[in-house]
Design an enzyme around this catalytic site. Structure first.
Site, PDB file in Angstrom:
ATOM      1  N   ASP A  57      -2.660   7.717 -12.842  1.00  0.00           N
ATOM      2  CA  ASP A  57      -2.751   6.338 -12.347  1.00  0.00           C
ATOM      3  C   ASP A  57      -3.771   5.527 -13.147  1.00  0.00           C
ATOM      4  OD1 ASP A  57      -1.585   8.022 -10.369  1.00  0.00           O
ATOM      5  OD2 ASP A  57      -2.028   6.549  -8.825  1.00  0.00           O
ATOM      6  N   HIS A  59      -3.785   1.683 -12.481  1.00  0.00           N
ATOM      7  CA  HIS A  59      -4.056   0.652 -11.471  1.00  0.00           C
ATOM      8  C   HIS A  59      -4.786  -0.564 -12.016  1.00  0.00           C
ATOM      9  CE1 HIS A  59      -2.319   2.425  -7.946  1.00  0.00           C
ATOM     10  NE2 HIS A  59      -2.920   3.581  -8.174  1.00  0.00           N
ATOM     11  N   ASP A  85       2.057   4.132 -11.591  1.00  0.00           N
ATOM     12  CA  ASP A  85       0.993   3.357 -10.952  1.00  0.00           C
ATOM     13  C   ASP A  85       0.155   2.621 -11.996  1.00  0.00           C
ATOM     14  OD1 ASP A  85       1.979   4.185  -8.552  1.00  0.00           O
ATOM     15  OD2 ASP A  85       0.084   4.926  -7.764  1.00  0.00           O
ATOM     16  N   ASP A  88      -1.696  -3.018  -9.513  1.00  0.00           N
ATOM     17  CA  ASP A  88      -2.376  -3.088  -8.216  1.00  0.00           C
ATOM     18  C   ASP A  88      -3.817  -2.579  -8.327  1.00  0.00           C
ATOM     19  OD1 ASP A  88      -0.273  -4.227  -6.802  1.00  0.00           O
ATOM     20  OD2 ASP A  88       0.547  -2.299  -6.173  1.00  0.00           O
ATOM     21  N   ARG A  89      -4.645  -3.066  -7.417  1.00  0.00           N
ATOM     22  CA  ARG A  89      -6.042  -2.672  -7.256  1.00  0.00           C
ATOM     23  C   ARG A  89      -6.982  -3.292  -8.285  1.00  0.00           C
ATOM     24  NH1 ARG A  89      -5.866  -0.369  -2.206  1.00  0.00           N
ATOM     25  NH2 ARG A  89      -4.782   1.620  -2.179  1.00  0.00           N
ATOM     26  N   ASN A 117       4.768   5.074  -7.203  1.00  0.00           N
ATOM     27  CA  ASN A 117       5.062   4.403  -5.938  1.00  0.00           C
ATOM     28  C   ASN A 117       4.613   2.941  -5.935  1.00  0.00           C
ATOM     29  OD1 ASN A 117       2.363   5.707  -5.822  1.00  0.00           O
ATOM     30  ND2 ASN A 117       2.230   4.721  -3.821  1.00  0.00           N
ATOM     31  N   HIS A 118       3.694   2.570  -6.829  1.00  0.00           N
ATOM     32  CA  HIS A 118       3.279   1.167  -6.900  1.00  0.00           C
ATOM     33  C   HIS A 118       4.189   0.328  -7.789  1.00  0.00           C
ATOM     34  CE1 HIS A 118      -0.638   0.749  -4.741  1.00  0.00           C
ATOM     35  NE2 HIS A 118      -0.483   2.064  -4.717  1.00  0.00           N
ATOM     36  N   HIS A 168       5.617  11.431 -10.746  1.00  0.00           N
ATOM     37  CA  HIS A 168       4.429  10.742 -10.250  1.00  0.00           C
ATOM     38  C   HIS A 168       3.802  11.456  -9.058  1.00  0.00           C
ATOM     39  CE1 HIS A 168       1.583   7.634  -9.286  1.00  0.00           C
ATOM     40  NE2 HIS A 168       2.015   7.636  -8.039  1.00  0.00           N
ATOM     41  N   ARG A 216       0.813   9.730   4.519  1.00  0.00           N
ATOM     42  CA  ARG A 216       0.964   8.445   3.832  1.00  0.00           C
ATOM     43  C   ARG A 216       2.015   7.558   4.506  1.00  0.00           C
ATOM     44  NH1 ARG A 216      -0.994   8.293  -1.648  1.00  0.00           N
ATOM     45  NH2 ARG A 216      -1.483  10.327  -2.555  1.00  0.00           N
ATOM     46  N   HIS A 243      -1.007  10.399  -8.745  1.00  0.00           N
ATOM     47  CA  HIS A 243      -0.814   9.919  -7.371  1.00  0.00           C
ATOM     48  C   HIS A 243      -1.995  10.118  -6.432  1.00  0.00           C
ATOM     49  CE1 HIS A 243       1.543   8.451  -4.063  1.00  0.00           C
ATOM     50  NE2 HIS A 243       1.767   9.618  -3.496  1.00  0.00           N
TER      51      HIS A 243
END
Length: 338
Positions: A57, A59, A85, A88-89, A117-118, A168, A216, A243
């Site tokens: 990840d 991010h 991923d 995001d973040r 998943n993002h 992932h 989750r 992940h």
């Protein structure tokens, strides 16, 4: 001007300026279209050869992505498999995903991207990417639409040297053999359940043997018995995935049969964790080659966050258009688990 020169020019906008320059909307639309055309011919599970470096990840931590290239070598001199991923973040989701798109177009046989998943419309609407696009493109969401449409084309995994499966998240109770993944219709938003969802959401768990619903809210936890059966049924020796936040940058499960690689140091600019990338030099090992902390031919390169992240935070760099880091995370009720 040739296509490669166009790509090289765009790369210089991201790599040679501080801060990196945003690409125009029409340029992002064009590169997303070109990569979708390329990915139409890419199977759900790619076949890749070592040597290759695996990245977990990111991010939106653009400065740390640049650190990865300093540590592991710049493309095209090093082959890279990114495990999802990308957005995001962090402060720089747009710059991060645009750089990866450009590198994939420029070096299609050296750079490989899979979906996390993002890479989802639903998740990016809630965890920062959508807000960042609105903020950086004067309220327009078109860049978000171009990039999230591209996400639907990303493959779901890779097999390295016919011995290692990389994805992932993890495994699925709906999938015993890789051929089941190969037949999934991936060209869509990530569904809530089923093989595609489980691949991007699931996690290993040392306390169980079979499958268990994940806390989750999507995907599953899977244990040693599941891992052993999957390897046996598919004639592979190892699962490598991302992940999950790892304080030391990586985690080794079941004496190396499953590895987690995490590549976002000091996640969310506050977690204080290390990060890593995993170099696979070769896969000249058998099913009993794994030891507790190392495997011949595999090297975790662990690194700390780029000092530029601290500079951004200290200087009050806004996160996705909000006034400061604390207000952003408080307002979003951040769950680091997602």
């Amino acid at each position: 001007m040739t296509i490669s020169n166009d790509l090289d020019y765009c790369l210089t906008q991201l790599l040679d300026f501080k801060p990196a320059k945003l690409l125009p909307e029409e340029t992002i639309q064009s590169i997303c279209h070109d990569l979708k055309v390329q990915l139409l011919e890419t199977p759900n599970i790619m076949t890749i050869s070592s040597p290759i470096t695996l990245v977990g990840d990111i991010h939106g931590q653009f400065h740390d992505l640049l650190e990865i290239f300093k540590i592991g070598g710049s493309p095209p001199h090093t082959n890279y498999l990114f495990l999802g991923d990308y957005v995001d973040r962090g402060y720089y989701s747009i710059e991060t995903i645009c750089l990866l798109i450009l590198l994939k177009l420029r070096y299609p046989n050296r750079i490989f991207l899979i979906r996390g998943n993002h890479e989802s419309r639903t998740i990016t609407t809630n965890y920062g990417f959508y807000s960042e696009v609105l903020n950086k493109y004067n309220g327009s969401s078109r860049v978000w639409q171009y990039i999230t449409d591209l996400f639907d084309y990303l493959p779901l995994g890779a097999v390295i040297d016919n011995k290692i499966f990389a994805t992932h998240g993890g495994l699925s109770p709906s999938c015993q053999i890789l051929d089941q993944i190969r037949t999934v219709d991936r060209f869509r938003e990530i569904p809530h359940d089923g093989i595609m969802a489980d691949l991007v959401w699931s996690d290993p768990d040392l306390e169980i043997r079979d499958f268990k619903l994940s806390p989750r809210g999507a995907g599953y936890l899977f244990g040693a018995e599941v891992m052993n059966k999957f390897c046996h049924e598919n004639d592979v020796v190892q699962l490598i995935r991302a992940h999950q936040l790892c304080n030391e940058g990586y985690v080794n499960y079941w004496e190396g049969k499953c590895l987690t690689v995490w590549s976002a140091p000091n996640y969310c600019y506050r977690c204080g964790n290390k990060a890593s990338v995993l170099e696979i030099l070769h896969t000249n090992y058998g099913k009993n080659s794994f030891q507790k902390d190392s495997v011949d031919g595999q090297i975790f390169n662990v690194f700390e966050a780029s000092p530029e992240n601290d500079d951004d935070t200290i200087n009050g760099k806004s996160v996705n258009g909000n006034d400061n880091v604390d207000s952003f995370y408080k307002s979003k009720s951040v769950d680091y688990f997602l």
